[in-house]
Design a protein around this motif. Structure first.
Motif, short mmCIF file in Angstrom:
data_model
loop_
_atom_site.label_atom_id
_atom_site.label_comp_id
_atom_site.label_asym_id
_atom_site.label_seq_id
_atom_site.Cartn_x
_atom_site.Cartn_y
_atom_site.Cartn_z
N PRO A 247 36.98 37.71 47.90
CA PRO A 247 35.81 37.01 47.35
C PRO A 247 35.60 37.35 45.88
O PRO A 247 35.97 38.44 45.42
N LEU B 19 42.31 24.30 48.55
CA LEU B 19 41.62 25.20 49.48
C LEU B 19 42.22 25.18 50.88
O LEU B 19 41.77 25.94 51.75
N VAL C 92 30.44 30.51 51.91
CA VAL C 92 29.76 31.19 50.79
C VAL C 92 28.26 31.31 51.04
O VAL C 92 27.65 32.35 50.78
N THR D 274 39.16 32.05 50.33
CA THR D 274 38.38 32.01 49.10
C THR D 274 39.24 31.36 48.03
O THR D 274 40.42 31.10 48.25
N VAL D 275 38.68 31.14 46.86
CA VAL D 275 39.48 30.48 45.82
C VAL D 275 40.64 31.35 45.36
O VAL D 275 41.65 30.83 44.88
N TYR E 114 30.85 26.94 44.71
CA TYR E 114 29.81 26.59 45.68
C TYR E 114 28.66 25.86 44.99
O TYR E 114 28.18 24.82 45.45
N LEU F 244 34.36 25.96 52.69
CA LEU F 244 34.04 26.94 51.66
C LEU F 244 32.53 27.03 51.43
O LEU F 244 31.97 28.12 51.29
N ASP G 272 33.97 31.94 43.61
CA ASP G 272 33.55 31.23 44.82
C ASP G 272 32.12 30.72 44.69
O ASP G 272 31.79 29.60 45.09
#
Length: 403
Positions: free
Chosen positions: A54, A43, A93, A48-49, A62, A89, A58
């Motif tokens: 998004p 990360l 989120v 975002t991943v 989370y 993160l 994500d």
């Protein structure tokens, strides 16, 4: 940035989202330190991943890590050995309207509480430091011997001295000790040049199905290809070392992504968690947007002369012994050789030997040497076995082609 519901994803992104969701599930079940450290590192350069876009992945990550972050101390969050990228993160989120989450009990995060900031690196100083370390290492290796520069200087002086000495000799010969008339020094006979021995011929090229890298593979996950109805996309562990090209870590194992045209021929549930035999040294190819880095061996009825291959099956996967481990070498008896690192498509090694891959009346996979004309009249069957001695088989197809 568009809200989550308005996002559109490429096939590659869809596949990556699925991998992140599975990764999130593994974090829920066993969130050990190494998995969390790897996630934090991944990360470091991502908002975002997926990078910047998004996705539901994500939210999955989370939900997996928020309870952990909630229990972390400030040192575990943003200390020198903390995981600040995971904390970031979680904060993003739970608070961003992009994800539309209504979190009643949010993780309390103080954006101003950063306990450790990595000091900036002076590029010039770092370069100088590495240069000094390299020089010191070279000196230590030499064990006190003179450096290359010193030895070169000494060699130049030695050559100059020899040139001066040669000039003096010529002057003395011409001026001071000229030979009397009529008496000339006999000419020296030229030495015959010794003929160099011819270079030995190169070793003969190995002609063997052993050049094909066959191994036991363990399918950890299989999904339908998002852009091709006939393909599955499998995540397979096959004994690769960490850092090998075209591999990624999944559930703590080094894996390759493999596309196979088995959708509609082998039920998806039969692809999950099973052992297979894989061809590991074919050149990777993209199949409808997803790179495939190996091939799963399967048997199907042999096509009769004049018939077209309609790919309708039946198809049966080649089964290694139940106790075989992922990455174990597989070879045909009597044809063991060191596999090529990557098969050169121009040499057509796979195309040459694959026609000899078949199954016997005992449902054992074997190599029929008599089918391959390049083997110059060799005959006989060699069973497909693992290094530990087990034979690879199929459930029911006799005299089938295996590819």
């Amino acid at each position: 940035m568009a809200a989550l519901s308005a996002q559109k994803y490429t096939p590659v992104e869809e596949s990556e989202i699925q991998q992140w969701i599975v990764r999130a599930d593994s974090l829920k079940s066993a969130a050990d330190a190494s998995l969390l450290d790897t996630l934090n590192a991944d990360l470091a350069t991502r908002t975002t991943v997926l990078g910047t876009k998004p996705s539901k992945a994500d939210i999955a990550v989370y939900q997996a890590v928020a309870p952990l972050v909630k229990a972390w101390t400030p040192e575990e969050r943003t200390g020198e050995k903390g995981r600040p990228n995971i904390v970031r993160l979680v904060d993003f989120v739970q608070n961003s309207p992009l994800f539309g989450l209504e979190v009643a009990d949010k993780v309390t995060i103080d954006a101003e509480e950063v306990l450790y900031v990595k000091p900036p690196v002076d590029a010039k100083a770092e370069k100088e430091r590495l240069k000094k370390e390299k020089a010191a290492a070279a000196a230590a290796t030499a064990g006190g011997e003179k450096t290359l520069v010193d030895r070169t200087k000494e060699k130049v002086v030695e050559v100059k001295d020899k040139v001066v000495e040669a000039k003096d000799t010529v002057v003395v010969t011409v001026v001071g000790t000229a030979a009397p008339e009529g008496k000339q020094k006999p000419k020296k006979e030229k030495k015959e040049k010794q003929q160099r021995a011819p270079a030995p011929p190169p070793p003969p090229a190995i002609v063997s199905p052993g050049l094909i890298d066959l191994r036991v593979g363990h399918i950890l996950k299989a999904i339908k290809h998002p852009e091709a109805d006939s393909l599955y996309v499998s995540t397979i562990a096959m004994g690769d070392k960490p850092g090998t090209d075209d591999t990624a870590e999944y559930e703590g194992q080094v894996c390759r992504t493999v596309c196979s045209g088995l959708n509609g021929l082998v039920p998806l549930e039969e692809m999950q968690g099973r052992k297979v035999v894989v061809v590991c040294n074919l050149k990777p190819v993209k199949m409808r947007g997803i790179k495939s880095s190996a091939m799963v061996l399967a048997a199907s009825p042999r096509i009769k002369e004049g018939e077209a291959d309609d790919h309708k099956g039946p198809v049966e996967l080649v089964n290694p012994p139940a106790d075989a481990k992922a990455g174990e070498r597989v070879y045909f008896e009597g044809w063991q050789a060191e596999p090529e690192k990557v098969l050169n498509p121009k040499k057509k090694i796979w195309e040459t030997f694959q026609p000899g891959f078949t199954t016997t009346d005992d449902l054992e996979v074997a190599f029929d040497a008599g089918v391959v004309k390049e083997l110059e009249g060799k005959t006989g069957f060699g069973k497909l076995v693992t290094e530990s001695g087990g034979v690879c088989k199929v459930p029911s197809l006799k005299g089938a082609q295996v590819r």
